[in-house]
Scaffold this motif. Sequence first.
Motif, PDB file in Angstrom:
ATOM      1  N   TRP A 110     -35.613  67.487  63.731  1.00 36.16           N
ATOM      2  CA  TRP A 110     -35.751  66.137  63.180  1.00 36.16           C
ATOM      3  C   TRP A 110     -35.208  66.146  61.757  1.00 36.16           C
ATOM      4  O   TRP A 110     -35.247  67.164  61.074  1.00 36.16           O
ATOM      5  N   HIS A 111     -34.729  65.006  61.296  1.00 36.71           N
ATOM      6  CA  HIS A 111     -34.222  64.927  59.938  1.00 36.71           C
ATOM      7  C   HIS A 111     -35.355  65.140  58.933  1.00 36.71           C
ATOM      8  O   HIS A 111     -36.512  64.814  59.223  1.00 36.71           O
ATOM      9  N   PRO A 112     -35.043  65.678  57.760  1.00 39.58           N
ATOM     10  CA  PRO A 112     -36.075  65.844  56.729  1.00 39.58           C
ATOM     11  C   PRO A 112     -36.774  64.518  56.441  1.00 39.58           C
ATOM     12  O   PRO A 112     -36.135  63.468  56.334  1.00 39.58           O
ATOM     13  N   GLY A 113     -38.105  64.571  56.357  1.00 38.70           N
ATOM     14  CA  GLY A 113     -38.891  63.370  56.107  1.00 38.70           C
ATOM     15  C   GLY A 113     -39.338  62.657  57.356  1.00 38.70           C
ATOM     16  O   GLY A 113     -40.192  61.769  57.285  1.00 38.70           O
ATOM     17  N   ASP A 114     -38.779  63.017  58.528  1.00 41.57           N
ATOM     18  CA  ASP A 114     -39.227  62.402  59.760  1.00 41.57           C
ATOM     19  C   ASP A 114     -40.652  62.853  60.065  1.00 41.57           C
ATOM     20  O   ASP A 114     -41.051  63.975  59.747  1.00 41.57           O
ATOM     21  N   GLU A 115     -41.408  61.972  60.713  1.00 45.11           N
ATOM     22  CA  GLU A 115     -42.815  62.268  60.959  1.00 45.11           C
ATOM     23  C   GLU A 115     -43.047  63.451  61.887  1.00 45.11           C
ATOM     24  O   GLU A 115     -44.139  64.021  61.922  1.00 45.11           O
ATOM     25  N   PHE A 116     -42.003  63.852  62.648  1.00 42.38           N
ATOM     26  CA  PHE A 116     -42.164  64.967  63.581  1.00 42.38           C
ATOM     27  C   PHE A 116     -41.516  66.267  63.088  1.00 42.38           C
ATOM     28  O   PHE A 116     -41.531  67.273  63.797  1.00 42.38           O
ATOM     29  N   ARG A 117     -40.963  66.244  61.882  1.00 46.31           N
ATOM     30  CA  ARG A 117     -40.246  67.415  61.372  1.00 46.31           C
ATOM     31  C   ARG A 117     -41.180  68.604  61.166  1.00 46.31           C
ATOM     32  O   ARG A 117     -40.845  69.744  61.545  1.00 46.31           O
ATOM     33  N   ALA A 118     -42.333  68.383  60.591  1.00 45.80           N
ATOM     34  CA  ALA A 118     -43.220  69.498  60.242  1.00 45.80           C
ATOM     35  C   ALA A 118     -43.663  70.277  61.475  1.00 45.80           C
ATOM     36  O   ALA A 118     -43.692  71.514  61.463  1.00 45.80           O
ATOM     37  N   ILE A 119     -44.004  69.569  62.537  1.00 44.62           N
ATOM     38  CA  ILE A 119     -44.479  70.269  63.728  1.00 44.62           C
ATOM     39  C   ILE A 119     -43.339  71.026  64.411  1.00 44.62           C
ATOM     40  O   ILE A 119     -43.541  72.111  64.965  1.00 44.62           O
ATOM     41  N   ARG A 120     -42.117  70.499  64.340  1.00 45.43           N
ATOM     42  CA  ARG A 120     -40.967  71.218  64.891  1.00 45.43           C
ATOM     43  C   ARG A 120     -40.682  72.471  64.066  1.00 45.43           C
ATOM     44  O   ARG A 120     -40.423  73.547  64.622  1.00 45.43           O
ATOM     45  N   ASP A 121     -40.737  72.351  62.741  1.00 48.95           N
ATOM     46  CA  ASP A 121     -40.523  73.517  61.886  1.00 48.95           C
ATOM     47  C   ASP A 121     -41.518  74.619  62.238  1.00 48.95           C
ATOM     48  O   ASP A 121     -41.158  75.796  62.333  1.00 48.95           O
ATOM     49  N   LYS A 122     -42.759  74.220  62.432  1.00 46.78           N
ATOM     50  CA  LYS A 122     -43.803  75.200  62.742  1.00 46.78           C
ATOM     51  C   LYS A 122     -43.551  75.870  64.086  1.00 46.78           C
ATOM     52  O   LYS A 122     -43.653  77.094  64.210  1.00 46.78           O
ATOM     53  N   SER A 123     -43.200  75.064  65.111  1.00 47.53           N
ATOM     54  CA  SER A 123     -42.993  75.645  66.441  1.00 47.53           C
ATOM     55  C   SER A 123     -41.778  76.562  66.475  1.00 47.53           C
ATOM     56  O   SER A 123     -41.803  77.617  67.109  1.00 47.53           O
ATOM     57  N   LEU A 124     -40.704  76.203  65.763  1.00 45.97           N
ATOM     58  CA  LEU A 124     -39.517  77.058  65.724  1.00 45.97           C
ATOM     59  C   LEU A 124     -39.802  78.360  64.985  1.00 45.97           C
ATOM     60  O   LEU A 124     -39.331  79.429  65.382  1.00 45.97           O
ATOM     61  N   ALA A 125     -40.599  78.258  63.911  1.00 49.80           N
ATOM     62  CA  ALA A 125     -40.946  79.463  63.162  1.00 49.80           C
ATOM     63  C   ALA A 125     -41.800  80.393  64.015  1.00 49.80           C
ATOM     64  O   ALA A 125     -41.599  81.622  64.014  1.00 49.80           O
ATOM     65  N   GLU A 126     -42.741  79.815  64.752  1.00 50.95           N
ATOM     66  CA  GLU A 126     -43.597  80.630  65.620  1.00 50.95           C
ATOM     67  C   GLU A 126     -42.782  81.277  66.731  1.00 50.95           C
ATOM     68  O   GLU A 126     -42.979  82.453  67.067  1.00 50.95           O
ATOM     69  N   ALA A 127     -41.844  80.507  67.299  1.00 52.22           N
ATOM     70  CA  ALA A 127     -41.014  81.051  68.372  1.00 52.22           C
ATOM     71  C   ALA A 127     -40.118  82.174  67.853  1.00 52.22           C
ATOM     72  O   ALA A 127     -39.911  83.187  68.523  1.00 52.22           O
ATOM     73  N   ALA A 128     -39.594  82.022  66.649  1.00 55.29           N
ATOM     74  CA  ALA A 128     -38.717  83.042  66.070  1.00 55.29           C
ATOM     75  C   ALA A 128     -39.487  84.313  65.739  1.00 55.29           C
ATOM     76  O   ALA A 128     -38.930  85.418  65.761  1.00 55.29           O
ATOM     77  N   GLY A 129     -40.786  84.163  65.461  1.00 58.93           N
ATOM     78  CA  GLY A 129     -41.597  85.309  65.076  1.00 58.93           C
ATOM     79  C   GLY A 129     -42.093  86.137  66.236  1.00 58.93           C
ATOM     80  O   GLY A 129     -42.636  87.224  66.061  1.00 58.93           O
ATOM     81  N   LYS A 130     -41.906  85.612  67.458  1.00 58.11           N
ATOM     82  CA  LYS A 130     -42.408  86.333  68.634  1.00 58.11           C
ATOM     83  C   LYS A 130     -41.422  87.406  69.084  1.00 58.11           C
ATOM     84  O   LYS A 130     -40.229  87.276  68.882  1.00 58.11           O
TER      85      LYS A 130
END
Length: 542
Positions: A522-542
């Motif tokens: 999602w573009h920066p500032g979009d209401e769904f950006r934070a949750i996507r950032d978190k899920s991608l970070a978690e997926a990358a860490g596995k």
Amino acid sequence: MPVSASFAAPAVPPVDEALLRETIRTLSSDAFEGREPGTAAEPKTLDAIIARFKAAGLKPGNKGPEGKPSWLQDVPTATITGGNRSPLVITGDALTLSFKPSSEFVAGSYRITPHSEVKDSELVFVGYGISAPELGWNDYAGIDMKGKTAVILVNDPDYAMATEEGLFRGRRMTYYGRWTYKFEEAARQGATAALIVHDTFPSAYGWQVVESSWSGAQHFVQSANNGADQTVANGWVQKSVAEAILKAAGKDLAALTAAAGQKGFKPVALGLKASLSFDNTIEKANSHNVIGILPGKSRPNEFVLYSAHWDHLGHCKPDATGDGICNGAIDNATGIAALVAMAKMNRAAGPAARSQVFLAVTLEESGLLGSEYYAQNPVFPLAKTVGGVNIDALYTGGSVKDVTVTGGDKSELTAILRKAEGAMGLAEAPEEGPEKGFYYRSDHFSFAKRGVPMLDLKRGTDLIVGGKAAGQAITNDYENLHYHQPSDEYQESWDVSGMKQDVTLFYRIGRELANGTTWPNWHPGDEFRAIRDKSLAEAAGK
């Protein structure tokens, strides 16, 4: 990651018009009785979809008993019908106000319980009821809402702007403006109850819509805790009721509304208490999503998602001819037909790098319940779901020159869409009614609010033959005469060239995602950006 600058454009397999027509014709025939979930029509509908998924080359996307491949995902639901409703009673020092259910306020519960009661709960005005850390906005700052009732304004703070330049995208409604978000956020804050102030302009509908929507059965996905993490009661009050309550508290609704529109607003305790109660009749049922998959050849554990709902209204109010079946040909036999046609196209093109999931969901008409259940219980992890397209109601008529993006430019998927548009010679037209929040009203939203970028596209109205006047006439004809009516039936005389154009566009977008390596965000500032950032970070860490 940024979206690739190049757009792969191999030969696009043709859309099988005969398959498209046959699927719509079959699913919208009277034999399927309007495809109402939980009726005798459901197994027949599921069998028909599965047969077409198989023929198109898909494999079962789920696992059933003993791990055997299965096409189906159970969707357990609960229907709650309120009754024996009390007035809304507001008390204070030597003061009692009483408001009538239905005409002055409505209330229901997300909790599966036979009785709901709010007793002497402190009222707190919380502005627009928004907590948006990415925007530096928190209407609940500094207050513990446990045991309290939130009084909330509808929409979001800059809804009255003529443009989309505000912090909350101006005139365009964000997720924070949707009434569903406000009830969910009140629950997260620990509130006992939440009451939204109805106002026709920012709501985009009159009180009669609220009254009728909340007076009948309410449908929910069953949860393990029976909704115990939700508020005891959610409801709406007429604007005049809110004005009377605030006046009794020595406050002015207009003044508080103006204050709530400014960053830094703090909640206001009203010094009053609210009480209300109602009984709940509860019915539990089970429906099904249909899931097919084309496994990826090199990154099979990354997924592109295509969704469309299979359900419709079943038997409904007869028309003048006595026809009482709402067949749902456009809404949404066309969407299922598009899934089938795209599956066949992708099969013909050969395996893509990533897996492609074809999801036919149930209970869209009851509140997006099939997609909501899948998103709560994903067969394929949402953190590994790259993005996708939702398909809901493809209109008849000829090919067009333009496309409308519901919700506007929210994510990096837009770049892929625009490359596909360019390859097809399509322009992008502005969305009509952005203040109505259509992006939050169809099945893609169930995935978007959990971080998965999803597109919802509508064919424009600028027809290649006939122009905008002809295109608008087709839209008006369907929406005014056939939407949710028995007349939404398949016609052999239909011109489906526009539908084929839609399917080609969806195919191009999906195929680019499926063969790509990028993870659109999602573009920066979009209401769904934070949750996507978190899920991608978690997926990358596995």
